[in-house]
Design a protein around this motif. Structure first.
Motif, short mmCIF file in Angstrom:
data_model
loop_
_atom_site.label_atom_id
_atom_site.label_comp_id
_atom_site.label_asym_id
_atom_site.label_seq_id
_atom_site.Cartn_x
_atom_site.Cartn_y
_atom_site.Cartn_z
N ILE A 154 -0.29 4.55 -4.67
CA ILE A 154 0.19 5.91 -4.43
C ILE A 154 -1.02 6.83 -4.56
CG2 ILE A 154 1.61 7.80 -5.31
CD1 ILE A 154 3.62 5.73 -6.28
N PRO A 155 -1.43 7.48 -3.49
CA PRO A 155 -2.62 8.34 -3.57
C PRO A 155 -2.34 9.64 -4.30
CG PRO A 155 -1.63 8.50 -1.40
CD PRO A 155 -0.83 7.47 -2.15
N ALA A 166 9.92 5.74 -3.28
CA ALA A 166 8.49 5.40 -3.28
C ALA A 166 7.86 5.57 -1.90
CB ALA A 166 8.30 3.96 -3.75
N ILE A 167 8.66 5.56 -0.85
CA ILE A 167 8.10 5.62 0.51
C ILE A 167 7.33 6.91 0.75
CG2 ILE A 167 8.64 5.63 2.97
CD1 ILE A 167 10.98 3.76 2.37
N PRO A 168 7.91 8.09 0.45
CA PRO A 168 7.13 9.32 0.68
C PRO A 168 5.93 9.43 -0.24
CG PRO A 168 9.21 9.83 -0.40
CD PRO A 168 9.29 8.40 0.03
N LEU A 169 5.98 8.78 -1.41
CA LEU A 169 4.85 8.83 -2.33
C LEU A 169 3.68 8.01 -1.81
CD1 LEU A 169 6.78 8.33 -5.71
CD2 LEU A 169 5.84 10.48 -4.82
N ILE A 170 3.98 6.82 -1.29
CA ILE A 170 2.93 5.95 -0.75
C ILE A 170 2.54 6.39 0.65
CG2 ILE A 170 2.34 3.58 -0.10
CD1 ILE A 170 4.39 2.61 -2.17
N GLY A 171 3.54 6.76 1.45
CA GLY A 171 3.32 7.07 2.86
C GLY A 171 3.60 5.83 3.70
N ASP A 214 2.65 4.76 6.69
CA ASP A 214 1.50 4.09 7.30
C ASP A 214 0.68 3.35 6.24
OD1 ASP A 214 2.25 5.05 9.76
OD2 ASP A 214 0.85 6.74 9.75
N LYS A 215 0.45 3.99 5.11
CA LYS A 215 -0.34 3.37 4.05
C LYS A 215 0.41 2.18 3.46
CE LYS A 215 -2.91 4.33 -0.20
NZ LYS A 215 -4.06 3.56 0.31
N LEU A 216 1.72 2.29 3.32
CA LEU A 216 2.53 1.18 2.81
C LEU A 216 2.37 -0.04 3.70
CD1 LEU A 216 4.71 -0.14 1.05
CD2 LEU A 216 6.44 1.07 2.42
N VAL A 217 2.51 0.15 4.98
CA VAL A 217 2.39 -0.97 5.92
C VAL A 217 0.97 -1.55 5.89
CG1 VAL A 217 2.43 -1.61 8.36
CG2 VAL A 217 4.21 -0.11 7.44
N GLN A 218 0.00 -0.67 5.90
CA GLN A 218 -1.40 -1.12 5.90
C GLN A 218 -1.73 -1.92 4.65
OE1 GLN A 218 -4.25 2.06 6.30
NE2 GLN A 218 -5.98 0.76 5.72
N ASP A 219 -1.38 -1.39 3.48
CA ASP A 219 -1.73 -2.05 2.23
C ASP A 219 -0.94 -3.34 2.02
OD1 ASP A 219 -3.44 0.00 1.76
OD2 ASP A 219 -2.31 0.92 0.13
N PHE A 220 0.33 -3.33 2.42
CA PHE A 220 1.16 -4.52 2.20
C PHE A 220 0.63 -5.70 2.99
CE2 PHE A 220 4.66 -7.43 2.73
CZ PHE A 220 5.32 -7.40 1.51
N PHE A 221 0.30 -5.48 4.25
CA PHE A 221 -0.12 -6.60 5.09
C PHE A 221 -1.63 -6.86 5.02
CE2 PHE A 221 3.94 -5.34 7.11
CZ PHE A 221 4.60 -6.56 6.98
#
Length: 447
Positions: free
Chosen positions: A204-205, A270-275, A277-284
């Motif tokens: 979470i940025p 948590a989705i708006p906190l992480i974002g 695009d960032k969630l998808v990028q970091d997860f994969f």
């Protein structure tokens, strides 16, 4: 090798592993005047970026603080770096939260500290001692522990380096090369357990103003029964987020679409906190990593070798005691050096004989605490028990110390913490039985 200096024998000691525990142990030994050489497989952590997937922050509690105080670093780490966490902030499915304080009576807290920062400070402090040498990029390839001899290979030039010492201390982590050599010794007991759950790190940025997006002074937990997500604050106002989940569940998330569906179902806030695009990028960008617990004994070979920290007792991270237990090893070892006046045979034997019960105990507690964090904290029975514990602790602080408080905010041996909890369980059980009998007897008399 061993030299006499006045009345005290100065030893030539090799520490294998320049991580947190190895660097701390080197400081303890250097303070006692011994010659210490650290051999580390990796590059100098002060000059290399953080390795993805390894937690960048840790929970520092009383046992670890005591060790840092002994080497003169507690004040700096606590007051200039650590972020206090007063309790657990639980995130419900609907996005609302509630707080479970760690210590409602005296408001003690644990501290989120950066792994790299703490390791760097320990290594930096060692530069103040002329009797400490550090050798990075050295891989242990051969060991004769009975003779106190090791062979390292430089990872860049492939040159082999023979080394001998009065004492070898293996602080080289859960997959310790020193322990692997020790396993060849007769009567060495060893077991490891991989749990069926892995972990994957997200982030979470900081917000657009460079601040925290959530209340900072808490360990945030999203408990969801079979799995959970946690977040610890970082010094740059970001959060290290760790998703713990069975590997079978991770395998079911293979596309951006079902990742977002999964988070919308279980972690919508948590989705708006992480974002997205960032969630998808970091997860994969990574993959779930395994968690292992190691138990073994004895921890020493004759008067020549010893393992400490994760090399001796790797634990799963759910009690936040891995680093603290490793630091406590160093404190106990220093006390034994003082007690036995540098007599290595007596020091190592007593460490092996006395330490294993406590390390086995914290390993079992850490396994149990995963169930508590991902599931039990949401149950009324858990919150009732905690309220009872806190109330009795408030009334009789010297008599009744709750399990978490004894583990986290005291230096009571871990095995005694467990025994204390078992005694408390019996007291409460007998009390409830007694109250039940009185209630039934009173109802009978009123008939």
């Amino acid at each position: 090798m061993a030299q006499q200096n006045g009345d005290s024998k100065k030893l030539d000691i090799v520490v294998v592993g320049g991580g947190l525990v190895g660097s701390l142990e080197a400081l303890y030994l250097a303070k006692r005047g011994h010659r210490v050489r650290i051999y580390e497989y990796r590059e100098d952590i002060r000059t290399t970026p953080q390795v993805r997937g390894r937690s960048i922050n840790l929970a520092l509690s009383v046992r670890g603080r005591r060790a840092l105080k002994d080497v003169g670093l507690e004040d700096h780490v606590i007051n200039h770096h650590g972020i206090p966490m007063q309790g657990r902030r639980i995130h419900r499915l609907d996005g609302t939260t509630y707080v479970i304080p760690y210590d409602a009576r005296t408001n003690q807290c644990i501290y989120s500290v950066g792994r790299n920062y703490l390791n760097s400070q320990l290594l930096k402090e060692s530069e103040n001692y002329h009797n400490v040498q550090k050798h990075f990029n050295h891989k242990l390839i051969e060991a004769n522990l009975n003779k106190g001899s090791l062979t390292f290979q430089k990872t860049d030039t492939k040159e082999t380096i023979p080394v001998t010492a009065d004492l070898i201390i293996g602080a080289d982590g859960a997959f310790s090369a020193v322990r692997r050599a020790m396993m060849k010794q007769p009567l060495f007991d060893y077991s490891q357990q991989y749990i069926e759950h892995g972990y994957l790190e997200l982030c979470i940025p900081a917000d657009e103003h460079g601040g925290f997006q959530m209340p900072a002074n808490y360990l945030h937990i999203w408990p969801r029964g079979e799995f959970m997500m946690i977040a610890l604050p970082n010094q740059d106002c970001s959060w290290t987020v760790t998703l713990f989940m069975p590997f079978t569940n991770f395998k079911m998330i293979y596309s951006e679409e079902n990742l977002l569906e999964f988070f919308e179902k279980y972690f919508p806030d948590a989705i708006p906190l992480i974002g997205k695009d960032k969630l998808v990028q970091d997860f994969f960008a990574g993959k779930p990593l395994p968690l292992v617990a190691v138990k073994c004994r004895p921890y020493h070979v004759s008067d020549k070798a010893l393992i400490i920290g994760d090399a001796a007792h790797a634990v799963v991270p759910f009690y936040g005691q891995g680093m603290n237990a490793g630091f406590e090893d160093c404190t106990i070892l220093d006390q034994l050096f003082q007690k036995h006046q540098e007599n290595l045979r007596a020091i190592l034997e007593e460490f092996s004989l006395t330490r294993w019960e406590d390390t086995f105990a914290i390993s079992d507690l850490a396994m149990y605490n995963y169930i508590e964090m991902r599931d039990l904290v949401t149950r009324p029975s858990y919150r009732l028990r905690k309220a009872v514990d806190d109330m009795i602790f408030w009334l009789f602080p010297s008599l009744w110390v709750p399990l978490y408080n004894s583990v986290t905010f005291t230096t009571m041996p871990y095995s005694r913490c467990v025994e204390n909890r078992q005694w408390q369980n019996k007291v409460l059980l007998y009390s409830f039985i007694f109250v039940g009998i009185l209630t039934a007897f009173g109802a009978f008399l009123r008939q």
